[in-house]
Design a protein around this motif. Structure first.
Motif: not given
Length: 207
Positions: A99-107, A89-97
């Motif tokens: 790779x995401x920039x501001x707009x992708x972190x937003x929605x 779970x942590x590996x998937x979440x930190x990888x997505x986090x």
């Protein structure tokens, strides 16, 4: 002199309170900003540490104990899969986090993937807890049983913490984008408004 000394002490106390307040606010902001990373570290280490502490003491090394648990794995009794679920779970979440920039972190995918991973792990851990704690295990002492309960509770709380952190970051990035959009619209309005203003001044001078 007595009055001035009291006034000076009150000023120092007020400055101390303000300093503590500012430092506390900065610490809270830092914790909120780095919450995903802190949660990933805790999610990786805490369940593994609780599992290691709950294993029955013996002359075997920790590696031999884990190997034995994997070899004799039973969903109803083995607990070795709880730390594995947390690590995945942590590996998937930190990888997505990462790779995401501001707009992708937003929605974008960060909030959605974090919520899905956390809810799936919550369902798995809850389903497993219904098996593990449905039958009293007399072979283990009360201390080991308490550590097993702490293992499940920590997995639940960390999964919920991931969702809350992702939601907070999503709201923060949404506010940033809103402020940025307002600034862009203000600059655009000024650029469009000043030539018109100059034209009006020129017409007034010609009259």
């Amino acid at each position: 002199d007595g009055f001035s000394s009291k006034e000076e002490r009150s000023r120092r106390a007020l400055r101390g309170v303000k300093t503590v307040f500012v430092l506390t606010t900065m610490l809270i902001s830092l914790l909120l900003f780095s919450a995903p990373i802190l949660l990933v570290i805790a999610d990786t280490l805490l369940p593994s540490a609780l599992l290691s502490a709950s294993l029955s003491p013996s002359s075997q090394s920790l590696q031999d104990k884990l190997r034995a648990h994997f070899a004799n794995y039973d969903f109803r009794y083995s607990l070795v899969d709880i730390p594995l679920v947390s690590i995945v779970r942590s590996a998937v979440i930190i990888c997505v986090y990462s790779l995401c920039d501001g707009p992708r972190l937003c929605r974008g995918p960060y909030l959605g993937i974090t919520t899905v991973c956390s809810l799936l792990s919550l369902a798995f851990v809850s389903f497993k807890a219904s098996y593990v704690f449905s039958v009293p295990n007399t072979s283990r002492g009360g201390y080991s049983r308490a550590l097993e309960m702490a293992l499940f509770i920590s997995s639940w709380l960390l999964a919920i913490g991931h969702i809350i952190a992702a939601y907070k970051i999503s709201c923060r990035e949404r506010r940033k984008l809103l402020v940025y959009k307002i600034d862009i619209e203000a600059v655009s309005a000024c650029n469009n408004g000043f030539p018109r203003y100059q034209k009006i001044l020129q017409e007034q001078r010609e009259k």
